[in-house]
Design a protein around this motif. Structure first.
Motif, short mmCIF file in Angstrom:
data_model
loop_
_atom_site.label_atom_id
_atom_site.label_comp_id
_atom_site.label_asym_id
_atom_site.label_seq_id
_atom_site.Cartn_x
_atom_site.Cartn_y
_atom_site.Cartn_z
N ASP A 6 0.84 -1.19 0.00
CA ASP A 6 0.00 0.00 0.00
C ASP A 6 0.88 1.24 0.00
O ASP A 6 1.58 1.52 0.98
CB ASP A 6 -0.92 -0.02 1.22
N ILE A 7 0.86 1.96 -1.11
CA ILE A 7 1.63 3.20 -1.26
C ILE A 7 0.65 4.29 -1.67
O ILE A 7 -0.22 4.06 -2.52
CB ILE A 7 2.71 3.06 -2.36
N VAL A 8 0.80 5.46 -1.07
CA VAL A 8 0.00 6.62 -1.44
C VAL A 8 0.97 7.68 -1.92
O VAL A 8 1.99 7.95 -1.28
CB VAL A 8 -0.82 7.16 -0.25
N VAL A 34 -3.12 7.11 -6.00
CA VAL A 34 -2.69 8.44 -6.45
C VAL A 34 -3.72 9.46 -6.00
O VAL A 34 -4.89 9.36 -6.35
CB VAL A 34 -2.53 8.48 -7.99
N VAL A 35 -3.26 10.41 -5.21
CA VAL A 35 -4.12 11.49 -4.74
C VAL A 35 -3.66 12.76 -5.44
O VAL A 35 -2.55 13.25 -5.19
CB VAL A 35 -4.03 11.67 -3.21
N LEU A 50 1.28 13.84 8.24
CA LEU A 50 2.25 13.52 7.19
C LEU A 50 3.56 14.26 7.42
O LEU A 50 4.64 13.67 7.27
CB LEU A 50 1.68 13.86 5.81
N ILE A 51 3.48 15.52 7.78
CA ILE A 51 4.68 16.31 8.06
C ILE A 51 5.45 15.68 9.21
O ILE A 51 6.68 15.51 9.13
CB ILE A 51 4.29 17.78 8.34
N VAL A 100 5.16 10.95 -0.52
CA VAL A 100 4.87 9.52 -0.67
C VAL A 100 4.78 8.88 0.70
O VAL A 100 5.62 9.10 1.57
CB VAL A 100 5.95 8.82 -1.53
N VAL A 101 3.74 8.05 0.87
CA VAL A 101 3.51 7.30 2.10
C VAL A 101 3.64 5.82 1.75
O VAL A 101 2.96 5.34 0.83
CB VAL A 101 2.10 7.57 2.66
#
Length: 143
Positions: A6-8, A34-35, A50-51, A100-101
Motif C-alpha cells: 500500500d503506497i500513497v 494516487v491522490v 504527514l509532516i 509519498v507514504v
C-alpha cells in the motif's frame, strides 16, 4: 515483501518530479493510490500527521516556485507553523510534491529517486527520468 503493498502518492500530474516518482513506484510493480492533492487536498489534521511522519517542518514542505508564496509573504521566518499550515490549506499549490507514504515511511520525494528508499519491492528494470537521466539500470539497481 510479499503480498500487496500500500503506497500513497500525493501527486500533481503537471509536475515532472511527481511524474518521475510515480513512474519509479510503478517500475517496482506497485500501483499506488494516487491522490491529486490539488483536486483533493489533505485535511489539515492529515497534513500535520504527514509532516510529522516525514520528520520535516511545515516550512520544509512549503513550495515556492509557481505558487503565491511571495505574494503571501511566506518568506517571513517569524511566521508560525500554524500560519504556514493555514496558507497550505487555503492554497494547496503551496504543498510541495510528491509526498509519498509507504510501509517504510513518509518522504517528500525531491529528487524523484528518493522514493527508492520507500519501496519494499525491487525495481523491475531500467528507469530513466523524463529528461533522460538514467536512475535505475537494466538489472533494477540504482545508478
Amino acid at each position: 515483501m510479499s503480498g500487496p503493498v500500500d503506497i500513497v502518492v500525493y501527486h500533481n500530474p503537471e509536475c515532472g518530479t511527481s511524474r518521475n516518482t510515480l513512474g519509479l513506484i510503478r517500475n517496482a510493480g506497485i500501483e499506488p493510490h494516487v491522490v491529486e492533492y490539488l483536486k483533493t487536498p489533505p485535511t489539515r489534521e492529515l497534513l500535520v500527521q504527514l509532516i510529522a511522519r516525514a520528520g520535516i517542518t511545515p516550512r520544509e514542505l512549503l513550495r515556492e516556485k509557481g505558487t503565491p508564496y511571495a505574494e503571501l509573504g511566506l518568506a517571513d521566518t517569524s511566521l508560525s507553523d500554524d500560519a504556514l499550515l493555514d496558507a497550505m490549506m487555503a492554497h494547496p499549490i503551496l504543498i510541495n510534491r510528491p509526498l509519498v507514504v509507504s510501509p517504510l515511511g513518509v518522504k517528500l520525494c525531491r529528487p524523484s529517486e528518493a522514493v527508492l528508499d520507500l519501496l519494499p519491492n525491487a525495481q523491475l528494470g531500467a528507469f530513466a527520468k523524463e529528461d533522460g537521466q538514467l536512475v535505475v539500470n537494466d538489472a533494477g539497481a540504482r545508478v
